[in-house]
Every structure is written in C-alpha cells, then in structure tokens.
Design a protein around this motif. Structure first.
Motif, mmCIF file in Angstrom:
data_model
loop_
_atom_site.group_PDB
_atom_site.id
_atom_site.type_symbol
_atom_site.label_atom_id
_atom_site.label_comp_id
_atom_site.label_asym_id
_atom_site.label_seq_id
_atom_site.Cartn_x
_atom_site.Cartn_y
_atom_site.Cartn_z
ATOM 1 N N MET A 142 -14.776 -2.164 6.706
ATOM 2 C CA MET A 142 -15.109 -2.015 5.294
ATOM 3 C C MET A 142 -14.792 -3.313 4.568
ATOM 4 O O MET A 142 -13.644 -3.757 4.531
ATOM 5 N N LYS A 143 -15.856 -3.907 3.957
ATOM 6 C CA LYS A 143 -15.693 -5.216 3.333
ATOM 7 C C LYS A 143 -16.007 -5.217 1.839
ATOM 8 O O LYS A 143 -15.428 -5.989 1.080
ATOM 9 N N ARG A 144 -16.973 -4.402 1.401
ATOM 10 C CA ARG A 144 -17.408 -4.466 0.003
ATOM 11 C C ARG A 144 -17.401 -3.068 -0.622
ATOM 12 O O ARG A 144 -18.011 -2.128 -0.103
ATOM 13 N N ALA A 186 -8.737 -1.978 -1.553
ATOM 14 C CA ALA A 186 -9.118 -3.373 -1.315
ATOM 15 C C ALA A 186 -7.937 -4.208 -0.846
ATOM 16 O O ALA A 186 -8.072 -5.040 0.056
ATOM 17 N N HIS A 209 -7.040 -3.260 2.797
ATOM 18 C CA HIS A 209 -8.011 -3.546 3.848
ATOM 19 C C HIS A 209 -8.796 -4.837 3.596
ATOM 20 O O HIS A 209 -9.825 -5.061 4.241
ATOM 21 N N CYS A 243 -10.710 -6.102 1.062
ATOM 22 C CA CYS A 243 -12.099 -5.884 0.655
ATOM 23 C C CYS A 243 -12.427 -6.610 -0.647
ATOM 24 O O CYS A 243 -11.549 -6.866 -1.471
ATOM 25 N N GLU A 244 -13.693 -6.908 -0.831
ATOM 26 C CA GLU A 244 -14.197 -7.382 -2.118
ATOM 27 C C GLU A 244 -14.553 -6.172 -2.973
ATOM 28 O O GLU A 244 -15.039 -5.149 -2.467
ATOM 29 N N ASP A 300 -20.213 -1.047 1.401
ATOM 30 C CA ASP A 300 -19.666 -0.129 2.404
ATOM 31 C C ASP A 300 -19.160 1.182 1.797
ATOM 32 O O ASP A 300 -19.099 2.196 2.486
#
Length: 274
Positions: free
Chosen positions: A1-3, A25, A28, A30-31, A105
């Motif tokens: 999970m990035k966005r 965020a 993990h 994330c953006e 995501d």
C-alpha cells in the motif's frame, strides 16, 4: 500500500478520516492525497463559460487550495508526503476517476454516524462510491486516536466470485497483522445448515495462505443486523465485506445492505469490489 486518497469537504468528519489516514501512512510509509471536489451550483455549472461565473469559480478554488495547504501543515501530518488536489466535478465521478487514474491503493472517507456519509457524499454518492469503487474504501465513523485493527470480521457467502476480492482483503489483514473472523449470516430467506456453511467456507479458504482465523455461522432476521450484532459480540475493530459493482451486490448482499451497513455501523467499515 503506497497511496491513500482522502476526500475532504473540510468538516470534522473528513478530519477524522484524515487523522486515521495519517496513522496508516506513518506506519506503512504511504503518500496521502487530499482531494476536495468543488461541486458548483447547477446554475453556475451550466454557465461555466459565462462572464460572471469564472471569477466566482476561481475564488472557490483559491479558498479550497488555501484550506488544503492549512490542513497539510497540521502537526499530525508532519513527515508524510501530502498531495493536494482540487477538482471541479461531482463527488462520485471525481473520486472514482482520480483513484483509477492515479494508482490509489485505499480510499478513506469520513462518515456522519448513523445519518450516512457527510455532505460531500450524500444520497446516491454514498452508494456509488462504496459499491462501485475499484479501490478498497475505508469508512471512518468516529474519531479514532489509535487506529488498531487487530480483530476483523469478514462477512460473506464465500462464493467463487469473491475470491479475487478476498485475496485483497487478506493482503490488508496481513499488513496490519490482524486476526480474521469469517462469518456467514443465515437468515430465514438464506438459510444454510452450520455443516453446509462450514464446508463451503473450508473449501473456499483452502486456496489461500490464511492468517489466524475463525469461522462461524450466525442466525439473524436480516444480514445487516447479523453482521452488526456479530461484530459487536466479537468486539471486532473493523467490519469488512465485498460489493458487486454496478449490478448491485451479489446474492449475499442484496438491496441496500452495503449502504445500510456503512450508515448504521459504529465501527469502521471496509469494502472491496468483486
């Protein structure tokens, strides 16, 4: 999970979703994309090329940009990569299209308790975003200082068509190292014996690398009440189920069950599209 995409209408309910997004965020890496949908009055939208409308439109957009920048500077968002987006579009179209076009995501939305999604997502937009989003949707119902989802309930009939969505759910559960409670709700209109339901579930999960989990059947007068009551009895942190897109929900989740669950649950709700 990035966005992670978080729609905001600048209410406290959207702020509660942003706070949860910040916790995820940071944990993990994330953006976060903060998006505000500038839904203009119909008469202004119809005259968008008129002489008097453009200055007003630009003023609204400028105010929205300024507010997003102020949100970005909140202490709890420090250290997170934040992207601010303002779009001239309806809530559903803007959120769904941005998510598809930008490899989102997870979508996180704030909700106004039992009254439904707040002003940005009222009426049919609630149903459309929750049911039709290709991206998983996490609905936050209350302020959560510590978003710890160690105990999840996943409600399903465990039909073959849910397998792809179920793998996405497992990836999410493993990301948070969560215990999984699988449940099939039996109602007078959709009754299965315990042995039959257990057989279906056992054959279903045999195809997956499962974390720690339990399986139960739960009898109730309707599916929505069954899920809510089971979740409360198990003291789970999150309710998860699958939606079936534009043709409404599958035979397990018929009618407006997805919207009812989102509106009436007091706990966070996560949906995956089949």
């Amino acid at each position: 999970m990035k966005r992670i995409l978080i729609p905001t209408d600048f209410t406290k309910y959207a702020d509660e979703a942003i706070e949860v997004g910040a916790q995820i965020a940071k944990k993990h890496d994330c953006e976060i994309v903060l998006i505000h949908m500038l839904e203009l009055p119909r008469q202004m939208n119809d005259a968008i090329t008129g002489e008097t409308s453009i200055p007003e439109i630009m003023l609204f957009k400028q105010k929205a940009d300024e507010t997003l920048k102020n949100i970005k500077n909140r202490p709890y968002l420090s250290g997170i990569h934040i992207t601010e987006v303002v779009r001239l579009d309806s809530a559903y179209n803007g959120i769904n299209n941005y998510s598809k076009q930008n490899s989102i995501d997870l979508i996180i939305m704030g909700s106004h308790g039992a009254s439904g999604i707040n002003e940005i997502l009222i009426g049919s937009n609630t149903e459309k975003v929750v049911r039709q989003s290709e991206t998983p949707v996490l609905v936050i119902k209350n302020k959560i200082d510590n978003f710890n989802i160690s105990n999840i309930v996943f409600a399903s009939d465990f039909s073959k068509e849910t397998k792809k969505a179920f793998q996405k759910f497992l990836d999410f559960a493993k990301l948070f190292n969560s215990k999984v409670n699988l449940v099939t709700i039996c109602t007078p209109n959709s009754f299965k014996s315990t042995s039959a339901a257990r057989k279906i579930a056992s054959e279903f999960v045999a195809d997956f690398d499962m974390p720690e989990y339990t399986f139960e059947t739960y009898n109730e007068s309707n599916i929505e009440k069954g899920i809510l009551n089971y979740s409360n009895e198990k003291n789970t942190d999150l309710i998860v189920f699958c939606t079936h897109g534009r043709t409404a929900l599958n035979h397990f989740f018929t009618g407006s069950i997805s919207e009812d669950l989102v509106n009436h649950a007091t706990k966070p709700v996560l949906t995956f599209k089949i």
